[in-house]
Design an enzyme around this catalytic site. Structure first.
Site, PDB file in Angstrom:
ATOM      1  N   HIS A  49       0.812  -1.225   0.000  1.00 48.26           N
ATOM      2  CA  HIS A  49       0.000   0.000   0.000  1.00 48.26           C
ATOM      3  C   HIS A  49       0.847   1.277   0.000  1.00 48.26           C
ATOM      4  O   HIS A  49       0.717   2.157   0.840  1.00 48.26           O
ATOM      5  CB  HIS A  49      -1.114   0.005   1.050  1.00 48.26           C
ATOM      6  CG  HIS A  49      -0.748  -0.289   2.496  1.00 48.26           C
ATOM      7  ND1 HIS A  49       0.236   0.384   3.171  1.00 48.26           N
ATOM      8  CD2 HIS A  49      -1.286  -1.145   3.389  1.00 48.26           C
ATOM      9  CE1 HIS A  49       0.293  -0.047   4.421  1.00 48.26           C
ATOM     10  NE2 HIS A  49      -0.612  -0.989   4.573  1.00 48.26           N
ATOM     11  N   HIS A  67      -4.809  -9.578  13.864  1.00 51.04           N
ATOM     12  CA  HIS A  67      -4.955  -8.336  13.077  1.00 51.04           C
ATOM     13  C   HIS A  67      -5.848  -8.604  11.882  1.00 51.04           C
ATOM     14  O   HIS A  67      -5.661  -9.587  11.163  1.00 51.04           O
ATOM     15  CB  HIS A  67      -3.549  -7.903  12.628  1.00 51.04           C
ATOM     16  CG  HIS A  67      -3.470  -6.598  11.918  1.00 51.04           C
ATOM     17  ND1 HIS A  67      -4.473  -5.661  11.921  1.00 51.04           N
ATOM     18  CD2 HIS A  67      -2.466  -6.055  11.181  1.00 51.04           C
ATOM     19  CE1 HIS A  67      -4.093  -4.620  11.213  1.00 51.04           C
ATOM     20  NE2 HIS A  67      -2.884  -4.835  10.747  1.00 51.04           N
ATOM     21  N   GLU A  91      -6.120  -6.827   9.095  1.00 51.37           N
ATOM     22  CA  GLU A  91      -5.607  -6.488   7.761  1.00 51.37           C
ATOM     23  C   GLU A  91      -5.331  -7.784   6.988  1.00 51.37           C
ATOM     24  O   GLU A  91      -4.822  -8.766   7.539  1.00 51.37           O
ATOM     25  CB  GLU A  91      -4.348  -5.616   7.862  1.00 51.37           C
ATOM     26  CG  GLU A  91      -4.011  -4.985   6.515  1.00 51.37           C
ATOM     27  CD  GLU A  91      -3.023  -3.822   6.579  1.00 51.37           C
ATOM     28  OE1 GLU A  91      -2.395  -3.597   7.634  1.00 51.37           O
ATOM     29  OE2 GLU A  91      -2.885  -3.137   5.544  1.00 51.37           O
ATOM     30  N   ASP A 101      -3.323  -9.024   4.918  1.00 53.27           N
ATOM     31  CA  ASP A 101      -2.052  -9.744   4.795  1.00 53.27           C
ATOM     32  C   ASP A 101      -1.950 -10.828   5.877  1.00 53.27           C
ATOM     33  O   ASP A 101      -1.207 -11.798   5.718  1.00 53.27           O
ATOM     34  CB  ASP A 101      -0.835  -8.798   4.842  1.00 53.27           C
ATOM     35  CG  ASP A 101      -0.876  -7.782   5.968  1.00 53.27           C
ATOM     36  OD1 ASP A 101      -1.976  -7.411   6.404  1.00 53.27           O
ATOM     37  OD2 ASP A 101       0.204  -7.351   6.398  1.00 53.27           O
ATOM     38  N   HIS A 104      -1.354  -1.744  13.990  1.00 51.38           N
ATOM     39  CA  HIS A 104      -1.439  -0.493  13.294  1.00 51.38           C
ATOM     40  C   HIS A 104      -2.866  -0.127  12.890  1.00 51.38           C
ATOM     41  O   HIS A 104      -3.113   0.940  12.302  1.00 51.38           O
ATOM     42  CB  HIS A 104      -0.443  -0.617  12.129  1.00 51.38           C
ATOM     43  CG  HIS A 104      -0.813  -0.530  10.726  1.00 51.38           C
ATOM     44  ND1 HIS A 104      -0.987  -1.540   9.827  1.00 51.38           N
ATOM     45  CD2 HIS A 104      -1.001   0.591  10.018  1.00 51.38           C
ATOM     46  CE1 HIS A 104      -1.240  -1.118   8.657  1.00 51.38           C
ATOM     47  NE2 HIS A 104      -1.267   0.168   8.723  1.00 51.38           N
ATOM     48  N   ASP A 116       2.168  -6.572  14.166  1.00 52.77           N
ATOM     49  CA  ASP A 116       2.881  -5.596  13.324  1.00 52.77           C
ATOM     50  C   ASP A 116       4.047  -4.940  14.068  1.00 52.77           C
ATOM     51  O   ASP A 116       5.046  -4.555  13.442  1.00 52.77           O
ATOM     52  CB  ASP A 116       1.918  -4.516  12.821  1.00 52.77           C
ATOM     53  CG  ASP A 116       1.186  -4.933  11.544  1.00 52.77           C
ATOM     54  OD1 ASP A 116       1.623  -5.891  10.885  1.00 52.77           O
ATOM     55  OD2 ASP A 116       0.177  -4.291  11.209  1.00 52.77           O
ATOM     56  N   TYR A 147      10.102   0.168   8.713  1.00 52.45           N
ATOM     57  CA  TYR A 147       8.752  -0.261   9.097  1.00 52.45           C
ATOM     58  C   TYR A 147       8.166   0.698  10.144  1.00 52.45           C
ATOM     59  O   TYR A 147       7.012   1.112  10.050  1.00 52.45           O
ATOM     60  CB  TYR A 147       8.809  -1.689   9.653  1.00 52.45           C
ATOM     61  CG  TYR A 147       7.465  -2.373   9.673  1.00 52.45           C
ATOM     62  CD1 TYR A 147       7.041  -3.128   8.589  1.00 52.45           C
ATOM     63  CD2 TYR A 147       6.614  -2.242  10.756  1.00 52.45           C
ATOM     64  CE1 TYR A 147       5.794  -3.742   8.595  1.00 52.45           C
ATOM     65  CE2 TYR A 147       5.377  -2.849  10.771  1.00 52.45           C
ATOM     66  CZ  TYR A 147       4.976  -3.607   9.684  1.00 52.45           C
ATOM     67  OH  TYR A 147       3.743  -4.203   9.691  1.00 52.45           O
ATOM     68  N   HIS A 185       5.651  -9.864  10.467  1.00 53.13           N
ATOM     69  CA  HIS A 185       6.396  -9.768   9.213  1.00 53.13           C
ATOM     70  C   HIS A 185       7.881  -9.961   9.474  1.00 53.13           C
ATOM     71  O   HIS A 185       8.425  -9.416  10.446  1.00 53.13           O
ATOM     72  CB  HIS A 185       6.254  -8.369   8.585  1.00 53.13           C
ATOM     73  CG  HIS A 185       4.885  -8.031   8.130  1.00 53.13           C
ATOM     74  ND1 HIS A 185       4.316  -8.570   7.005  1.00 53.13           N
ATOM     75  CD2 HIS A 185       3.969  -7.174   8.634  1.00 53.13           C
ATOM     76  CE1 HIS A 185       3.102  -8.065   6.844  1.00 53.13           C
ATOM     77  NE2 HIS A 185       2.864  -7.225   7.818  1.00 53.13           N
TER      78      HIS A 185
END
Ligand code: FEO
Length: 394
Positions: free
Chosen positions: A22, A76, A78, A80, A142, A161, A189, A221
């Site tokens: 993104h 999370h 999101e 991903d 996040h 994250d 990051y 990640h």
């Protein structure tokens, strides 16, 4: 698959060719880290992007039958991390899906057929047999739904994250990966994802890091940490408290006919002369997400632009929008540039910079008409020295 501790495994997916997350330039790719805990009850913490589902399932299948998973903890919403949940629920039909209260709301809005999700609260403990998993909410690290999980018996923090980095690698551990490259990606990051939420990071560190003995930090990640946890926490502490390098400046600019660029060079010379280290970033060549990594600990942020169609250049506009959203606070600022006939570019740029929280401007914005004269260039050099001395003395 990588065994972290007895019966606890990394079973994520590696996104080798990812180059854009993104708008964040991911030159090293990324990984989506899922973690399998094999106990009396079998637990999976997070999943992977939907297109890496098979890779994750292959890794899980080397250890257990995926249909036997009892708990899927979504740290999370999101996608991903949550993107493979629907496919996984189709296999692990009896698994209980768990998320934070905001995660429950978010997952239901992403996956409209999923209706049954258990809520996890701050401090709640899930017993899986011999292991106890304690939940820490991480609102805005996040998204509103993030949470972390601490496995008490093995002292593992699944930090989501927080502490992540976009790195694709066959190596999983911090002591296996080049230290400088790893910490550069940790900084990138933070600068591009975490920076607007410094106060939330402080709160999370106080609740989840300081009271617990931590042997492993396993983020959502990239690389996992077992050796350099003190370095990692020190770096986070520096950034979350907005501790800046006194002698570091970043000059960010674009240019049409090199007038603004030549002004930037003289400013750099002046700063350099008094001992301030300068990163010079031309917006046509440098990605804004890399520039944010430069900015994370820089005291002086200088932005230059010509005037184009009564405003600053589109590259400068994109950078300003991005930087404003990430909310770096308490910098010394300066705007400069060149113009042909109307000259609104630097004026508008200066106005935007002055809206940023805690920024100070020891000098007025500077612009020149068409091509800088010898005197204009000398003036930029002198202004560089003035700004540099201001940094050193404040
Ligand atoms: Fe890695 Fe906010 O997702």
């Amino acid at each position: 698959m990588t065994e972290i501790a007895p019966n606890i495994y990394w079973v994520g997916g590696v996104d080798w060719n990812l180059r854009n997350f993104h708008g964040y330039k991911t030159e090293e790719g990324s990984s989506y880290n899922a973690y399998l805990i094999v106990d009396e009850k079998i637990t999976l913490i997070d999943t992977v992007k939907e297109y890496l589902f098979d890779e994750m399932i292959d890794r899980i299948s080397e250890i257990i039958d995926p249909s036997k998973i009892d708990y899927i903890i979504s740290e999370h919403t999101e996608m991903d991390h949550s993107g493979s949940i629907p496919k996984l629920l189709a296999i692990a039909k009896n698994a209980k899906l768990m998320a934070s209260p905001n995660g429950v709301k978010g997952l239901k809005k992403h996956f409209h057929n999923i209706t049954s999700i258990d809520e996890c609260y701050e401090g709640m403990v899930l017993n899986t047999g011999k292991y106890n998993l304690r939940f820490y909410l991480q609102q805005m690290l996040h998204w509103p739904d993030n949470m972390a999980v601490y496995l008490e018996e093995e002292k593992i923090l699944f930090s989501n994250d927080a502490f992540g980095q976009h790195i694709a690698s066959g190596f999983r551990w911090d002591d296996e990966y080049p230290h400088g490259m790893l910490f550069h990606q940790v900084a990138k990051y933070y600068a591009n994802i975490i920076l607007p939420y410094n106060a939330r990071v402080k709160d999370f560190v106080k609740r989840a890091i300081e009271p617990n003995e931590i042997k492993y930090i396993c983020p959502a990640h990239g690389i996992m940490f077992r050796k350099y946890i003190p370095d990692l926490v020190n770096e986070y502490t520096k950034w979350m408290t907005n501790t800046l390098e006194k002698k570091k400046a970043v000059i960010i600019y674009d240019t049409m006919w090199k007038s603004t660029e030549n002004m930037a060079y003289q400013l750099q010379r002046g700063l350099d002369e008094v001992g301030v280290r300068v990163e010079l970033r031309h917006l046509s060549y440098c990605h804004i997400s890399n520039i944010m990594t430069d900015i994370i600990d820089a005291s002086l942020i200088v932005v230059g632009t010509p005037t184009l169609n009564n405003d600053y250049m589109p590259t400068v506009s994109g950078f300003l929008t991005y930087m404003k959203g990430l909310k770096p606070e308490g910098r010394v600022g300066f705007a400069f540039g060149s113009y042909g006939w109307s000259g609104e570019g630097v004026k508008h740029l200066d106005e935007i910079l002055r809206t940023l929280k805690g920024w100070v401007f020891p000098l007025d914005a500077k612009q020149v008409n068409y091509v800088p004269t010898e005197s204009d260039l000398k003036d930029m050099y002198e202004q560089g020295k003035v700004l540099g001395k201001y940094l050193l003395n404040n």
